[in-house]
Write an enzyme that holds these catalytic residues in place. Structure first.
Site, PDB file in Angstrom:
ATOM      1  N   LYS A  55       0.818  -1.185   0.000  1.00  0.00           N
ATOM      2  CA  LYS A  55       0.000   0.000   0.000  1.00  0.00           C
ATOM      3  C   LYS A  55       0.869   1.258   0.000  1.00  0.00           C
ATOM      4  O   LYS A  55       0.423   2.340  -0.313  1.00  0.00           O
ATOM      5  CB  LYS A  55      -0.855   0.028   1.288  1.00  0.00           C
ATOM      6  CG  LYS A  55      -1.739  -1.173   1.485  1.00  0.00           C
ATOM      7  CD  LYS A  55      -2.416  -1.043   2.871  1.00  0.00           C
ATOM      8  CE  LYS A  55      -2.495  -2.372   3.517  1.00  0.00           C
ATOM      9  NZ  LYS A  55      -2.937  -2.313   4.909  1.00  0.00           N
ATOM     10  N   GLY A  56       2.125   1.096   0.379  1.00  0.00           N
ATOM     11  CA  GLY A  56       2.994   2.235   0.673  1.00  0.00           C
ATOM     12  C   GLY A  56       3.184   3.230  -0.448  1.00  0.00           C
ATOM     13  O   GLY A  56       3.367   4.420  -0.205  1.00  0.00           O
ATOM     14  N   ASP A 111       7.613   2.531  -2.720  1.00  0.00           N
ATOM     15  CA  ASP A 111       7.802   3.564  -1.699  1.00  0.00           C
ATOM     16  C   ASP A 111       9.258   3.641  -1.236  1.00  0.00           C
ATOM     17  O   ASP A 111       9.850   4.700  -1.171  1.00  0.00           O
ATOM     18  CB  ASP A 111       6.859   3.353  -0.490  1.00  0.00           C
ATOM     19  CG  ASP A 111       6.937   1.951   0.107  1.00  0.00           C
ATOM     20  OD1 ASP A 111       7.727   1.110  -0.389  1.00  0.00           O
ATOM     21  OD2 ASP A 111       6.205   1.688   1.078  1.00  0.00           O
ATOM     22  N   ASP A 114      14.985  -1.039   0.608  1.00  0.00           N
ATOM     23  CA  ASP A 114      15.860  -1.212   1.775  1.00  0.00           C
ATOM     24  C   ASP A 114      16.945  -2.226   1.396  1.00  0.00           C
ATOM     25  O   ASP A 114      17.973  -1.861   0.830  1.00  0.00           O
ATOM     26  CB  ASP A 114      14.977  -1.673   2.945  1.00  0.00           C
ATOM     27  CG  ASP A 114      15.726  -1.771   4.260  1.00  0.00           C
ATOM     28  OD1 ASP A 114      16.905  -1.403   4.306  1.00  0.00           O
ATOM     29  OD2 ASP A 114      15.136  -2.218   5.252  1.00  0.00           O
ATOM     30  N   PHE A 163      14.664   3.706  10.202  1.00  0.00           N
ATOM     31  CA  PHE A 163      13.271   3.469   9.864  1.00  0.00           C
ATOM     32  C   PHE A 163      12.514   4.788   9.688  1.00  0.00           C
ATOM     33  O   PHE A 163      12.627   5.684  10.522  1.00  0.00           O
ATOM     34  CB  PHE A 163      12.607   2.634  10.962  1.00  0.00           C
ATOM     35  CG  PHE A 163      11.310   2.027  10.548  1.00  0.00           C
ATOM     36  CD1 PHE A 163      11.281   0.881   9.766  1.00  0.00           C
ATOM     37  CD2 PHE A 163      10.104   2.608  10.909  1.00  0.00           C
ATOM     38  CE1 PHE A 163      10.080   0.321   9.365  1.00  0.00           C
ATOM     39  CE2 PHE A 163       8.893   2.054  10.518  1.00  0.00           C
ATOM     40  CZ  PHE A 163       8.886   0.911   9.756  1.00  0.00           C
ATOM     41  N   ASP A 170       4.299   3.224   6.639  1.00  0.00           N
ATOM     42  CA  ASP A 170       3.666   3.015   7.943  1.00  0.00           C
ATOM     43  C   ASP A 170       4.596   2.416   8.981  1.00  0.00           C
ATOM     44  O   ASP A 170       5.639   1.851   8.662  1.00  0.00           O
ATOM     45  CB  ASP A 170       2.486   2.048   7.781  1.00  0.00           C
ATOM     46  CG  ASP A 170       2.968   0.602   7.597  1.00  0.00           C
ATOM     47  OD1 ASP A 170       3.781   0.369   6.676  1.00  0.00           O
ATOM     48  OD2 ASP A 170       2.577  -0.258   8.384  1.00  0.00           O
TER      49      ASP A 170
HETATM   50  P1  5GP Z   1      13.386  -4.582   1.237  1.00  0.00           P
HETATM   51  O1  5GP Z   1      12.855  -5.879   0.690  1.00  0.00           O
HETATM   52  O2  5GP Z   1      13.965  -3.690   0.160  1.00  0.00           O
HETATM   53  O3  5GP Z   1      14.359  -4.815   2.350  1.00  0.00           O
HETATM   54  O4  5GP Z   1      12.194  -3.840   1.921  1.00  0.00           O
HETATM   55  C1  5GP Z   1      11.202  -3.226   1.179  1.00  0.00           C
HETATM   56  C2  5GP Z   1       9.933  -3.034   1.976  1.00  0.00           C
HETATM   57  O5  5GP Z   1      10.199  -2.968   3.378  1.00  0.00           O
HETATM   58  C3  5GP Z   1       9.278  -1.730   1.617  1.00  0.00           C
HETATM   59  O6  5GP Z   1       8.386  -1.847   0.544  1.00  0.00           O
HETATM   60  C4  5GP Z   1       8.605  -1.339   2.919  1.00  0.00           C
HETATM   61  O7  5GP Z   1       7.333  -1.955   2.981  1.00  0.00           O
HETATM   62  C5  5GP Z   1       9.488  -1.943   3.989  1.00  0.00           C
HETATM   63  N1  5GP Z   1      10.456  -0.969   4.546  1.00  0.00           N
HETATM   64  C6  5GP Z   1      11.798  -0.964   4.405  1.00  0.00           C
HETATM   65  N2  5GP Z   1      12.359   0.075   5.061  1.00  0.00           N
HETATM   66  C7  5GP Z   1      11.323   0.736   5.630  1.00  0.00           C
HETATM   67  C8  5GP Z   1      11.255   1.936   6.432  1.00  0.00           C
HETATM   68  O8  5GP Z   1      12.232   2.608   6.770  1.00  0.00           O
HETATM   69  N3  5GP Z   1       9.999   2.313   6.803  1.00  0.00           N
HETATM   70  C9  5GP Z   1       8.869   1.621   6.478  1.00  0.00           C
HETATM   71  N4  5GP Z   1       7.710   2.103   6.901  1.00  0.00           N
HETATM   72  N5  5GP Z   1       8.904   0.512   5.726  1.00  0.00           N
HETATM   73  C10 5GP Z   1      10.124   0.069   5.306  1.00  0.00           C
END
Ligand code: 5GP
Length: 185
Positions: A55-56, A111, A114, A163, A170
């Site tokens: 949803k982000g 959104d 990470d 974060f 969210d």
């Molecule tokens: P990744 O697979 O790249 O490690 O993480 C991606 C997903 O993790 C994003 O789409 C998001 O939902 C969540 N995420 C990663 N870092 C953050 C952050 O700093 N804040 C929030 N709210 N969600 C995050």
């Protein structure tokens, strides 16, 4: 357990965690308009299909797509990876609307990137439809946490490994409606 949620402009507490202002909405909007212009120029004469990750990314997508004045299509994809925690699980389930992606110019709208594991899984899934091209537009990215080889064509802001919430992002489903982006204190 502290389960209170208090929103004040400069002092935000969600379930006992304190967040402080990080990127103001004015700056976010300005940057998104710049990216929209780049995409508009890059995709002139094409009809790109934007795959918005729920949803982000809905707030980012709304601002971005409003400012791209060329014909385009919008689909959505739900990637479930985080739950209520602040750490990436690496496990992702995908549910996509529309499957008519063969030969299309796809742009994933995310959104935040990470570790990059979520978007890599999404890329694998969308590549299996044999699109003509596939690019990424992300509002935020934490380059130091990246664990895969990714080429991100459109990125709003590179941020530190902390974060963040707001502008669609969210914490335990709270904070998506904040105009500004906040960072964990
Ligand atoms: P990744 O697979 O790249 O490690 O993480 C991606 C997903 O993790 C994003 O789409 C998001 O939902 C969540 N995420 C990663 N870092 C953050 C952050 O700093 N804040 C929030 N709210 N969600 C995050």
């Amino acid at each position: 357990m502290d389960n209170s949620v208090a929103f004040k402009r400069d002092n935000l507490t969600i379930l006992g965690k304190k967040f402080v202002p990080f990127i103001r909405s004015k700056e976010i909007t300005k940057r998104i308009k710049f990216i929209a212009k780049e995409i508009r120029n890059d995709y002139k004469g094409k009809i790109p299909v934007f795959v918005v990750i729920l949803k982000g990314a809905i707030f980012f997508a709304a601002e971005l797509l409003k400012n791209i004045n060329i014909p385009l299509r919008v689909e959505t994809l739900k990637a479930k990876s985080y739950g209520n925690s602040m750490q990436s699980s690496g496990k992702v389930d995908l549910f996509v609307t529309g499957e008519d992606f063969a030969g299309k110019d796809l742009i994933i709208v995310e959104d935040i990137i990470d570790t990059g594991l979520t978007i890599s899984t999404i890329i694998d899934k969308l590549s299996s439809y044999k699109p003509n091209s596939l690019e990424i537009a992300t509002l935020l990215m934490k380059p130091k946490n990246l664990r895969c080889d990714l080429r991100v064509k459109y990125c709003g802001f590179e941020i530190p490994e902390k974060f963040v919430i707001g502008y669609g992002l969210d914490f335990a489903e709270f904070g998506r409606n904040l105009k500004d982006i906040y960072i964990l204190e």
